[in-house]
Design an enzyme around this catalytic site. Structure first.
Site, PDB file in Angstrom:
ATOM      1  N   CYS A 159     -71.118 -66.101 -49.933  1.00  0.00           N
ATOM      2  CA  CYS A 159     -70.088 -67.134 -49.787  1.00  0.00           C
ATOM      3  C   CYS A 159     -70.693 -68.537 -49.891  1.00  0.00           C
ATOM      4  CB  CYS A 159     -69.283 -66.937 -48.514  1.00  0.00           C
ATOM      5  SG  CYS A 159     -67.704 -67.809 -48.614  1.00  0.00           S
TER       6      CYS A 159
ATOM      7  N   GLU B 160     -70.531 -58.288 -46.094  1.00  0.00           N
ATOM      8  CA  GLU B 160     -70.882 -57.877 -44.722  1.00  0.00           C
ATOM      9  C   GLU B 160     -69.671 -57.277 -44.003  1.00  0.00           C
ATOM     10  OE1 GLU B 160     -70.458 -60.914 -45.722  1.00  0.00           O
ATOM     11  OE2 GLU B 160     -69.634 -62.213 -44.156  1.00  0.00           O
TER      12      GLU B 160
ATOM     13  N   HIS C 255     -67.437 -61.543 -49.172  1.00  0.00           N
ATOM     14  CA  HIS C 255     -68.121 -61.234 -47.907  1.00  0.00           C
ATOM     15  C   HIS C 255     -68.420 -59.737 -47.789  1.00  0.00           C
ATOM     16  CE1 HIS C 255     -68.070 -65.107 -45.814  1.00  0.00           C
ATOM     17  NE2 HIS C 255     -66.933 -65.331 -46.448  1.00  0.00           N
TER      18      HIS C 255
END
Ligand code: MN
Length: 238
Positions: free
Chosen positions: A108, A217, A215
């Site tokens: 990001c 994650e 993202h």
């Protein structure tokens, strides 16, 4: 076998002057087989060199906007909050990590930081500066763990090699109001959104340098493609 150590850059809550990091970054790094370590701000270049020596890779995390002066622009009315200490630390850290040949992963803000540090520019505000016939939400209206748009994977690139050449499109989440405008010299696009937004870049002439605008994650525990990004990064750090 010794686990690699990954240095991560934290976010800055500027009004209270507190550093923080979303645990999910640390969890994703651990689940990929590495030990996460958080880098502080306000370090000298010499300190940063010492820290970089002690880690096997560097992850530039998400967060607030980068000061437009860093890519030679005036501040647009729709630019968001910035942190000068964070900008200074990350802009100093990047060339040190690069010079040391350490694997680098940007998420990001991280892809934006990589592009800025290498001489590229950003859209300061997608809704007012980027136009496309196709309306794609880059600030998605639902939870981060649910993908909201697709990314076309460019064949023959690092992203394609990580995911497997048979995968030409992946579903990603999206939570960014800024994005890459001009790609920096030394970087190449390896993933575009359906509206031709740049969603992933890599450095073809470097062992491992990958930036993604989404993202992973938040998807790594539930989506094999997102987990593969962290695994490939950690493997490159071994
Ligand atoms: Mn997006």
């Amino acid at each position: 076998m010794k686990k690699p150590i990954i240095g991560l850059t934290p976010s800055h809550e500027t009004d209270k002057d507190k550093l923080f990091i979303n645990s999910i970054y640390l969890r994703s790094v651990r689940n990929a087989g590495a030990i996460p370590m958080i880098f502080p701000y306000e370090l000298t270049e010499e300190d940063l060199r010492e820290l970089v020596d002690q880690v096997d890779g560097v992850l530039f995390t998400g967060g607030d906007d980068i000061h437009p002066f860093m890519y030679g622009e005036e501040t647009h009315a729709k630019c968001g909050n910035i942190s000068q200490p964070r900008d200074s630390m990350e802009m100093a850290l990047f060339p040190i990590a690069l010079e040391a040949g350490k694997p680098i992963f940007g998420i990001c803000r991280g892809i934006q930081l990589i592009n800025t540090a290498m001489g590229g520019t950003l859209y300061q505000d997608i809704p007012s500066q980027f136009s496309s016939e196709l309306s794609v939400a880059h600030v998605q209206p639902f939870a981060y763990k649910v993908p909201s748009h697709t990314v076309d994977v460019t064949p023959g690139t690092l992203l394609s090699r990580i995911l497997g050449e048979e995968i030409t499109s992946i579903a990603v989440n999206s939570m960014h109001h800024q994005a890459i405008k001009d790609v920096a010299p030394g970087l190449e696009v390896c993933g575009y959104g359906p509206d031709q937004m740049i969603e992933a870049v890599y450095a073809p002439d470097y062992p491992f340098l990958l930036g993604v605008q989404w993202h992973p994650e938040h998807l790594a525990a539930i989506q094999p493609e997102a987990a593969a990004l962290f695994r490939a990064f950690v493997d490159a750090c071994k």
